[in-house]
Design a protein around this motif. Structure first.
Motif, PDB file in Angstrom:
ATOM      1  N   TYR A  62      38.380  39.234  26.625  1.00 53.91           N
ATOM      2  CA  TYR A  62      39.056  37.925  27.734  1.00 53.91           C
ATOM      3  C   TYR A  62      38.179  38.180  28.766  1.00 53.91           C
ATOM      4  CZ  TYR A  62      42.389  39.752  24.743  1.00 53.91           C
ATOM      5  OH  TYR A  62      43.309  40.391  23.436  1.00 53.91           O
ATOM      6  N   ILE A  63      38.293  36.655  29.396  1.00 48.56           N
ATOM      7  CA  ILE A  63      37.873  35.969  30.992  1.00 48.56           C
ATOM      8  C   ILE A  63      39.622  35.872  31.569  1.00 48.56           C
ATOM      9  CG2 ILE A  63      36.811  35.037  32.606  1.00 48.56           C
ATOM     10  CD1 ILE A  63      34.605  34.682  30.624  1.00 48.56           C
ATOM     11  N   SER A  64      39.861  36.332  32.039  1.00 46.64           N
ATOM     12  CA  SER A  64      40.606  36.574  33.332  1.00 46.64           C
ATOM     13  C   SER A  64      40.473  35.843  34.862  1.00 46.64           C
ATOM     14  CB  SER A  64      42.276  37.423  33.273  1.00 46.64           C
ATOM     15  OG  SER A  64      42.749  37.943  32.665  1.00 46.64           O
ATOM     16  N   ARG A  65      40.985  35.342  35.912  1.00 45.21           N
ATOM     17  CA  ARG A  65      40.900  35.193  37.160  1.00 45.21           C
ATOM     18  C   ARG A  65      42.743  35.675  37.689  1.00 45.21           C
ATOM     19  NH1 ARG A  65      35.636  32.444  37.655  1.00 45.21           N
ATOM     20  NH2 ARG A  65      36.132  33.388  39.435  1.00 45.21           N
ATOM     21  N   TYR A  66      42.349  35.470  39.058  1.00 39.44           N
ATOM     22  CA  TYR A  66      43.605  35.582  39.692  1.00 39.44           C
ATOM     23  C   TYR A  66      43.694  34.257  40.748  1.00 39.44           C
ATOM     24  CZ  TYR A  66      47.443  37.743  42.250  1.00 39.44           C
ATOM     25  OH  TYR A  66      49.199  37.839  43.519  1.00 39.44           O
ATOM     26  N   VAL A  67      44.245  33.157  40.472  1.00 35.55           N
ATOM     27  CA  VAL A  67      44.154  32.476  40.589  1.00 35.55           C
ATOM     28  C   VAL A  67      45.370  31.379  41.496  1.00 35.55           C
ATOM     29  CG1 VAL A  67      43.993  29.807  40.080  1.00 35.55           C
ATOM     30  CG2 VAL A  67      42.918  31.156  39.161  1.00 35.55           C
ATOM     31  N   ASP A  68      45.921  31.029  42.422  1.00 35.48           N
ATOM     32  CA  ASP A  68      46.821  30.987  43.415  1.00 35.48           C
ATOM     33  C   ASP A  68      47.763  31.764  42.934  1.00 35.48           C
ATOM     34  OD1 ASP A  68      46.437  28.599  44.343  1.00 35.48           O
ATOM     35  OD2 ASP A  68      46.251  27.226  42.321  1.00 35.48           O
ATOM     36  N   GLY A  69      47.692  33.211  43.092  1.00 40.69           N
ATOM     37  CA  GLY A  69      48.375  34.739  43.568  1.00 40.69           C
ATOM     38  C   GLY A  69      49.392  34.480  42.243  1.00 40.69           C
ATOM     39  N   GLU A  70      48.511  33.716  40.863  1.00 42.02           N
ATOM     40  CA  GLU A  70      48.880  34.139  39.641  1.00 42.02           C
ATOM     41  C   GLU A  70      47.523  34.697  38.576  1.00 42.02           C
ATOM     42  OE1 GLU A  70      52.334  34.450  39.154  1.00 42.02           O
ATOM     43  OE2 GLU A  70      53.056  33.174  40.295  1.00 42.02           O
ATOM     44  N   VAL A  71      47.858  35.847  37.791  1.00 36.70           N
ATOM     45  CA  VAL A  71      47.566  36.466  36.266  1.00 36.70           C
ATOM     46  C   VAL A  71      46.931  34.635  35.691  1.00 36.70           C
ATOM     47  CG1 VAL A  71      46.350  37.741  34.611  1.00 36.70           C
ATOM     48  CG2 VAL A  71      47.756  38.426  37.035  1.00 36.70           C
ATOM     49  N   SER A  72      46.096  34.646  35.311  1.00 32.14           N
ATOM     50  CA  SER A  72      45.557  33.976  34.644  1.00 32.14           C
ATOM     51  C   SER A  72      44.212  34.133  33.089  1.00 32.14           C
ATOM     52  CB  SER A  72      45.098  32.254  34.783  1.00 32.14           C
ATOM     53  OG  SER A  72      44.831  31.463  33.962  1.00 32.14           O
TER      54      SER A  72
END
Length: 252
Positions: free
Chosen positions: A107-117
């Motif tokens: 998986y690739i995940s990012r922390y975007v606008d204060g949320e885990v995605s």
């Protein structure tokens, strides 16, 4: 819990790979390995595995006389009308290959606008992905993905996230003390994979390594059924060793 060994940080490999690509691009008619080592400042023993990776990923090609030139993938990413779609396709191929290499869903995940995605993943019948029985956005305290992303925030950012998301007990192994979790995050070495040993879901173990591209926190993760937990350490270290191509795609 952390792994005992300290693999090379993937961002170091990606930074070196970018230097190699920049050097190759400056030599429009091709550059030899010897000149590439001299001009990039990267030792030949370090340069050779980087070149193998860049050739495998299609970023550089080798001509019949042995010189290195920029590859088709780099040209397509640079000229694509829809660069986002081209990048997503390139990342998916890399993830598919990594899934098969480590024998686990990745998986690739990012922390975007204060949320885990979770932005992209690769799974298969032999490497099933995690059943998201609790939204990943509210379970960062219990997942390898979430904890890896939180380690990349400063102390205030971590406290802000935990203040917005109650630390629910998902299994008997879930950490629900913010003091204990913050202490664990603070002591997590940046180059060592973060683990989830059935903290999010009974029957699943996971590992994640950071992908720092620009200002956004990101990570590359894998999951395994608990009956394959004996492979987690080795798979996590292989994930870390092979994170550079993913980070490189994000950085170009």
């Amino acid at each position: 819990m952390a792994l005992q060994h300290k693999p090379t940080a993937p961002h170091h490999s990606a930074q070196d790979a970018l230097r190699v690509l920049e050097t190759v691009a400056r030599h429009t008619s091709g550059v030899t390995g010897t000149d590439l080592a001299r001009d990039s400042g990267i030792a030949r023993e370090r340069l050779l595995p980087l070149l193998r990776m860049l050739r495998r990923e299609g970023y550089v090609e080798q001509t019949s006389d042995g010189a290195y030139v920029t590859g088709d993938v780099l040209a397509r990413l640079g000229s694509a009308h829809d660069r986002e779609a081209a990048l997503r396709e390139r990342l998916q191929r890399t993830l598919d290959r990594l899934r098969d290499s480590v024998g686990a869903a990745v998986y690739i995940s990012r922390y975007v606008d204060g949320e885990v995605s979770v932005t992209q993943y690769a799974d298969s019948p032999a490497a099933p992905r995690v059943n998201e029985w609790v939204d990943f956005r509210v379970s960062a305290h219990a997942t390898a993905v979430g904890k890896s992303l939180l380690t990349q925030l400063d102390h205030a950012g971590r406290r802000d996230h935990l203040a917005r998301h109650k630390m629910a007990r998902l299994t008997s192994r879930t950490i629900t003390s913010d003091r204990l979790l913050l202490s664990r995050l603070e002591s997590q070495p940046p180059t060592v994979p973060v683990l989830d040993l059935q903290e999010y879901a009974v029957g699943t173990v996971c590992a994640a390594v950071p992908l720092t591209a620009g200002s956004a926190a990101g990570c590359l993760a894998l999951s395994l059924p608990v009956e394959h937990a004996h492979r987690l350490r080795e798979a996590a270290e292989e994930l870390n060793r092979n994170a550079a191509p993913v980070l490189l795609s994000l950085a170009i």
